[in-house]
Design a protein around this motif. Structure first.
Motif, mmCIF file in Angstrom:
data_model
loop_
_atom_site.group_PDB
_atom_site.id
_atom_site.type_symbol
_atom_site.label_atom_id
_atom_site.label_comp_id
_atom_site.label_asym_id
_atom_site.label_seq_id
_atom_site.Cartn_x
_atom_site.Cartn_y
_atom_site.Cartn_z
ATOM 1 N N HIS A 56 0.998 -1.136 0.071
ATOM 2 C CA HIS A 56 -0.186 0.387 -0.101
ATOM 3 C C HIS A 56 1.023 1.326 -0.036
ATOM 4 N N CYS A 57 0.417 1.648 -0.879
ATOM 5 C CA CYS A 57 1.861 3.846 -0.725
ATOM 6 C C CYS A 57 1.171 4.429 0.327
ATOM 7 N N ASN A 58 1.536 4.878 0.857
ATOM 8 C CA ASN A 58 0.899 5.704 1.856
ATOM 9 C C ASN A 58 0.678 7.071 0.971
ATOM 10 N N SER A 59 1.859 8.010 0.331
ATOM 11 C CA SER A 59 1.424 8.625 -0.777
ATOM 12 C C SER A 59 0.084 8.676 -1.679
ATOM 13 N N CYS A 60 0.177 8.339 -2.234
ATOM 14 C CA CYS A 60 -0.904 8.066 -3.496
ATOM 15 C C CYS A 60 -2.103 7.105 -3.311
ATOM 16 N N ALA A 61 -2.197 6.650 -1.718
ATOM 17 C CA ALA A 61 -3.304 5.837 -1.319
ATOM 18 C C ALA A 61 -3.384 4.450 -2.145
ATOM 19 N N SER A 62 -2.284 3.947 -3.275
ATOM 20 C CA SER A 62 -2.792 3.278 -3.970
ATOM 21 C C SER A 62 -2.374 1.570 -3.717
ATOM 22 N N ASP A 63 -3.492 0.278 -3.787
ATOM 23 C CA ASP A 63 -2.329 -1.133 -3.710
ATOM 24 C C ASP A 63 -2.249 -1.653 -4.253
#
Length: 84
Positions: A56-63
């Protein structure tokens, strides 16, 4: 202690602020050591539906999955080779 643990950058935005999904019953002592080194984790538990993501990317919220990351990396290498 140096860890060989690796969380790949986000294939969507390139951020390195990544959390790894952990499924099942993790070895909490192992993961606590990694967290102290700056790695981030999201604990999913034991009930899985087969559609789990790996990161999970904490910057852009993509999984995304390892496969998503490898595909993006391969495309970037191909693009660099054609522009050379």
């Amino acid at each position: 202690m140096t860890s060989k643990h690796f969380a790949p950058w986000c294939p969507k935005c390139g951020s390195q602020d990544i959390a790894e999904y952990v499924n099942g019953m993790p070895d909490l002592i192992y993961y606590e050591k990694l967290e102290k080194q700056g790695f981030k984790f999201i604990y999913n538990g034991c009930v899985l539906d087969g559609e789990e993501q790996d990161f999970h990317c904490n910057s852009c919220a993509s999984d995304y999955t390892w496969q998503d990351w490898h595909m993006k990396r391969r495309k970037d290498k191909e693009r660099l080779n054609t522009n050379s």
